[in-house]
Design a protein around this motif. Structure first.
Motif, PDB file in Angstrom:
ATOM      1  N   ASN A   1       0.834  -1.189   0.000  1.00  0.00           N
ATOM      2  CA  ASN A   1       0.000   0.000   0.000  1.00  0.00           C
ATOM      3  C   ASN A   1       0.875   1.248   0.000  1.00  0.00           C
ATOM      4  O   ASN A   1       1.925   1.290   0.663  1.00  0.00           O
TER       5      ASN A   1
ATOM      6  N   GLU B   1      -5.380   3.076   3.538  1.00  0.00           N
ATOM      7  CA  GLU B   1      -5.323   1.631   3.336  1.00  0.00           C
ATOM      8  C   GLU B   1      -6.668   1.116   2.855  1.00  0.00           C
ATOM      9  O   GLU B   1      -6.740   0.257   1.966  1.00  0.00           O
TER      10      GLU B   1
ATOM     11  N   GLN C   1      -7.291   1.817  -0.911  1.00  0.00           N
ATOM     12  CA  GLN C   1      -6.513   0.944  -1.779  1.00  0.00           C
ATOM     13  C   GLN C   1      -7.011  -0.494  -1.721  1.00  0.00           C
ATOM     14  O   GLN C   1      -7.022  -1.204  -2.732  1.00  0.00           O
TER      15      GLN C   1
END
Length: 551
Positions: free
Chosen positions: A85, A234, A237
């Motif tokens: 990430n 996070e 993504q």
């Protein structure tokens, strides 16, 4: 296998013998190693640096940051992106170093890499149809196929200013920032930055916040676009990874390798109100949306380009309070046709230069005469004194990494000699006559500078892999670019360039930043998708444009 510190294997002894030797461990070299191992080729890689990363290993200057955005600027392999990430839309150099460490751990690349292996001698043996590659530290390898994944921006360019050696302060080229330098090396210091390209923009933004005083020496003001940086969560993504494979595959079918929707037609198809509305929308997206997702006739029509410049100037000039600086950095008349030099992406460049602790020197009106022990003297006779001078003066781009190596082909001629007064000759931006079985990655006469690197590199490497697979299956000893095919490829690029405004501007696209270098378009202009079509047409047509020698 070599060790990760580059000290094991074929040092002052028998050379390593492999199918493929790759030079350079940037995005292209790492992907080539990954793909060729998959296809059963014995493959090794020599890397001059101590880690993976290419430009992201070498460029550690303050503010180093990529200007192609996430999710487009990364490898397409799910095994790499699934467990990685990013922290922000435009990652920093430090984050990209961490990314390459993750790539290495995931793909186990270092087991086939020798680090600290700066290539200094390469020679072809026509009898055995092999290349022998030697490094400065004594490593050597013999290979059937040689891939130069040395990139477009490796060899630094130092302008020949008078008496530079007399300067007693710290003189740093941006791409060779001292490894042991304190992160705050410029804090409280008198600093000069020479340059106005992407690196200079990034350095200026950071140094202006720390330096006691900063002087920026600029010959031609840049046309920098707003980056509009933002953090990436996070969660965002994790959700978006459901479309990563399709999104990255789509990028391969574009001209630039960015996943922007193309805008068909002309800017003159719109009314003034419609155009203003569209440009406001694209501007607010940030990054390269304003030019890459716009109508593209600004590269061929002077009026369209002037309209885009005026819009840019209106937006940018309003951010500055110092009228003298604004008049130079955002002049009423464009310093060059919009888009004919690479636009830099900036976050607060214009606000930083607007600060009271920053001066700007116009090098066209007030050129540098010489360096002194304490600083720099310009035509105005004033000695400006500095603790640190940063040369953000770019690279011998596109060709420098190849001409810098002592690569002697079948005819004993080096690239420096081969690409002399008449300029560059390649077929398909892949191969050069006189150099059988040598392939170039991210080099001249390919779409290189006009693309998002990782996407184009995967396309180009995949083409090379298919070339090698076909050669292996058909028991072909060697292929070599034919001179007539090179001449045709070169002429097609120059003809395409003549239909644009690019040739009117002195830029590194045209080789014009290096004294003595032939002024010519060094990039293929048709985009990634069309480039792949042309390369595969040669592959499918029995290596058209190449001389074939059977085993």
């Amino acid at each position: 296998m070599s060790s990760t510190n580059g000290t094991n294997g074929a040092v002052n002894g028998s050379p390593r013998n492999v199918d493929v030797l790759i030079i350079g461990a940037g995005f292209g070299g790492c992907y080539a190693l990954y793909r060729l191992r998959q296809k059963g080729f014995t493959t090794h890689l020599f890397e001059a640096g101590s880690t993976l990363g290419g430009v992201w290993h070498w460029n550690t200057y303050p503010g180093a940051r990529v200007d192609s955005e996430i999710p487009y600027y990364q490898y397409s392999m799910p095994e790499v992106w699934r467990k990685w990430n990013w922290s922000e839309r435009f990652p920093s150099g430090e984050e990209l170093k961490a990314y390459f460490k993750h790539v290495d751990e995931t793909l186990k690349l270092s087991q086939d890499i020798t680090y600290n292996a700066n290539v200094v001698d390469v020679q072809y043996d026509e009898v055995t149809a092999t290349w022998t590659v030697k490094t400065e530290s004594g490593h050597s390898a013999v290979c059937r196929y040689l891939i130069c994944a040395t990139g477009s921006s490796f060899k630094p360019h130092f302008p020949a200013f008078e008496n530079m050696a007399t300067y007693k302060g710290q003189l740093i080229h941006s791409t060779r920032w001292p490894n042991n330098a304190d992160a705050n090396i410029t804090k409280g210091k008198r600093v000069a930055v020479v340059g106005s390209g992407a690196t200079a923009v990034q350095c200026t933004q950071e140094i202006a916040k720390q330096a006691q005083h900063l002087t920026v020496y600029i010959r031609t003001a840049s046309i920098s676009l707003p980056m509009f940086q933002r953090p990436l969560s996070e969660f965002e993504q994790r959700v978006n990874k459901s479309i990563y494979s399709g999104l990255l595959e789509r990028c391969r079918a574009t001209k630039s390798g960015l996943g922007y929707d193309p805008r068909p037609g002309s800017t003159f198809d719109l009314t003034d109100a419609e155009r203003e509305e569209l440009w406001e929308e694209l501007w607010k997206r940030g990054g390269f949306n304003f030019n890459q997702a716009n109508h593209r006739d600004f590269l061929t029509n002077e009026k369209a380009g002037r309209m885009m410049y005026d819009f840019w100037a209106k937006k940018t000039r309003a951010r500055m309070t110092n009228h003298e600086k604004a008049a130079f950095l955002v002049p009423t008349d464009p310093p060059f046709a919009f888009g004919t030099k690479r636009s830099s992406l900036e976050q607060d460049y214009y606000e930083c230069i607007d600060q009271d602790n920053v001066d700007v020197v116009d090098l066209k009106a007030n050129p540098i005469i010489e360096f002194t022990e304490k600083g720099i003297v310009c035509q105005d006779g004033i000695e400006r004194q500095f603790d640190i001078v940063v040369m953000a003066t770019g690279f011998d781009a596109m060709t420098g990494s190849l001409t810098n190596m002592n690569v002697k082909g079948r005819d004993g001629i080096t690239f420096r000699e081969r690409w002399g007064a008449d300029g560059v000759f390649t077929h398909l931006g892949l191969c050069s006559s006189g150099c059988p079985n040598l392939f170039m990655v991210y080099g001249p006469q390919a779409p290189t500078a006009f693309t998002n690197g990782p996407v184009f590199l995967e396309v180009q490497v995949d083409i090379i892999v298919d070339f090698l697979k076909k050669m292996r299956s058909q028991k072909i000893k060697s292929i070599e670019a034919q001179r007539p095919a090179e001449e045709k490829w070169k002429q097609a690029i120059q003809d395409a360039n003549a239909k644009t405004l690019l040739g009117q501007t002195d830029s590194w696209y045209m080789g014009a930043n290096i004294p003595g270098k032939k002024r010519e378009q060094l990039n293929y202009l048709g985009g990634i998708q069309q480039y792949e079509v042309e390369c595969r047409a040669s592959l499918d047509n029995n290596f058209a444009g190449f001389t074939i020698v059977k085993e």
